[in-house]
Design an enzyme around this catalytic site. Sequence first.
Site, mmCIF file in Angstrom:
data_model
loop_
_atom_site.group_PDB
_atom_site.id
_atom_site.type_symbol
_atom_site.label_atom_id
_atom_site.label_comp_id
_atom_site.label_asym_id
_atom_site.label_seq_id
_atom_site.Cartn_x
_atom_site.Cartn_y
_atom_site.Cartn_z
ATOM 1 N N HIS A 126 0.967 -1.364 -0.107
ATOM 2 C CA HIS A 126 -0.476 -0.212 0.059
ATOM 3 C C HIS A 126 0.742 1.182 0.273
ATOM 4 C CE1 HIS A 126 0.963 -0.087 3.944
ATOM 5 N NE2 HIS A 126 0.458 -1.192 4.433
ATOM 6 N N HIS B 81 4.027 1.212 2.393
ATOM 7 C CA HIS B 81 5.578 0.780 2.096
ATOM 8 C C HIS B 81 5.433 1.605 0.376
ATOM 9 C CE1 HIS B 81 2.420 -3.071 2.689
ATOM 10 N NE2 HIS B 81 4.329 -3.103 3.540
ATOM 11 N N GLY C 26 9.704 0.998 7.761
ATOM 12 C CA GLY C 26 8.434 2.518 8.604
ATOM 13 C C GLY C 26 8.322 2.447 10.341
HETATM 14 P P1 AMP Z 1 4.704 -5.097 6.621
HETATM 15 O O1 AMP Z 1 5.262 -5.695 5.367
HETATM 16 O O2 AMP Z 1 3.964 -5.058 7.125
HETATM 17 O O3 AMP Z 1 5.988 -6.175 7.037
HETATM 18 O O4 AMP Z 1 5.469 -3.846 5.859
HETATM 19 C C1 AMP Z 1 7.055 -3.687 5.614
HETATM 20 C C2 AMP Z 1 7.382 -2.402 5.761
HETATM 21 O O5 AMP Z 1 6.972 -1.420 5.564
HETATM 22 C C3 AMP Z 1 8.008 -2.399 7.405
HETATM 23 O O6 AMP Z 1 9.433 -1.839 7.412
HETATM 24 C C4 AMP Z 1 6.210 -1.396 7.747
HETATM 25 O O7 AMP Z 1 7.145 -0.370 9.046
HETATM 26 C C5 AMP Z 1 6.198 -0.700 6.719
HETATM 27 N N1 AMP Z 1 4.946 0.509 6.970
HETATM 28 C C6 AMP Z 1 3.873 -0.750 6.866
HETATM 29 N N2 AMP Z 1 2.927 0.233 6.812
HETATM 30 C C7 AMP Z 1 3.417 1.733 6.883
HETATM 31 C C8 AMP Z 1 2.500 2.320 7.343
HETATM 32 N N3 AMP Z 1 0.955 2.698 7.175
HETATM 33 N N4 AMP Z 1 3.216 3.747 7.219
HETATM 34 C C9 AMP Z 1 5.326 3.955 6.693
HETATM 35 N N5 AMP Z 1 5.380 2.335 6.189
HETATM 36 C C10 AMP Z 1 4.989 1.590 7.209
#
Ligand code: AMP
Length: 284
Positions: A33, A36, A153
């Site tokens: 989204h 990411h 993030g």
């Molecule tokens: P995930 O796919 O949930 O493991 O997240 C992958 C990366 O994207 C991680 O470093 C998360 O912290 C970052 N991330 C997920 N959601 C957000 C968001 N809303 N804003 C900023 N970074 C995000």
Amino acid sequence: MLTHKINEVKEHVKKWKQEGLKIGIVPTMGALHAGHGSLIKKAVETCDRVIVSVFVNPIQFGPSEDFDKYPRTLEADVKLAEGLGADLIFAPSADEMYGEGQRLSNDTLTYVVPPFFYVNKLCGKSRVGHFDGVCTVVLKLFNITQADYGFFGQKDAQQLIIIRKMVNDLNIPIELIGCPIVRDDSGLALSSRNKYLDEKGKEDALALNKILNNIKACYNKGVNDISALKETAFQFLNEAHDLEYLEFVDKDNLEDKTTADDNTLVLIACRVNDVRLIDNITLK
Ligand code: AMP
């Protein structure tokens, strides 16, 4: 370009390194989204070549968690990442990452185990072993990609602090870049798990952001007593919410705060209609 193979990533990396190019890695579990997307954009701005990994990492899920139903949208993920300028999307299978038929336990696999102090609180309390799985896969991704920069993030604030600690403690030659939380217009922090929420769930989920903003507003008006600040949360909670934690810690080292100050990170985890959501805010 999409690849499922470690060796193919290594071939690209070898060539890029020979050309003296700076490489960035953006680790994700897919269902990409705009949150990411912000990491990918920052990586494209900072680096010559960007690798986005898409891997729902089995060893970071507990037995009763949502590994099987976690959203998997690889085709759309490749489009989004390439559209933002990513050079390589690495989407390995679990067998590719951990060895075919490998039993995924720390009886058979070498794990990275972050310090107890950092994991025995916040998300680590209910998700036992979660950060071992995260650090293990992230270190593998750092090694496979030989990246100069890693993008993470602030949404997963505890994760970022623990990965910083790992990089520092193990002298991993990578620079970490933390990126701000991206929210939708209503203020809800973007998350792949928001896909589990219906319209009412999304409405109820706004409580997390409202609680954090309200705490910050009260702090800015001079309230620094943590019990008093915590009390203010209850006006936003109803029967749709199952609050897991609301904690005040130091933004750099996760130490518990006794009174709120500018270095305080306030973190919340709450189940909304049985979907576990997290959010956080820094008081400064
Ligand atoms: P995930 O796919 O949930 O493991 O997240 C992958 C990366 O994207 C991680 O470093 C998360 O912290 C970052 N991330 C997920 N959601 C957000 C968001 N809303 N804003 C900023 N970074 C995000």
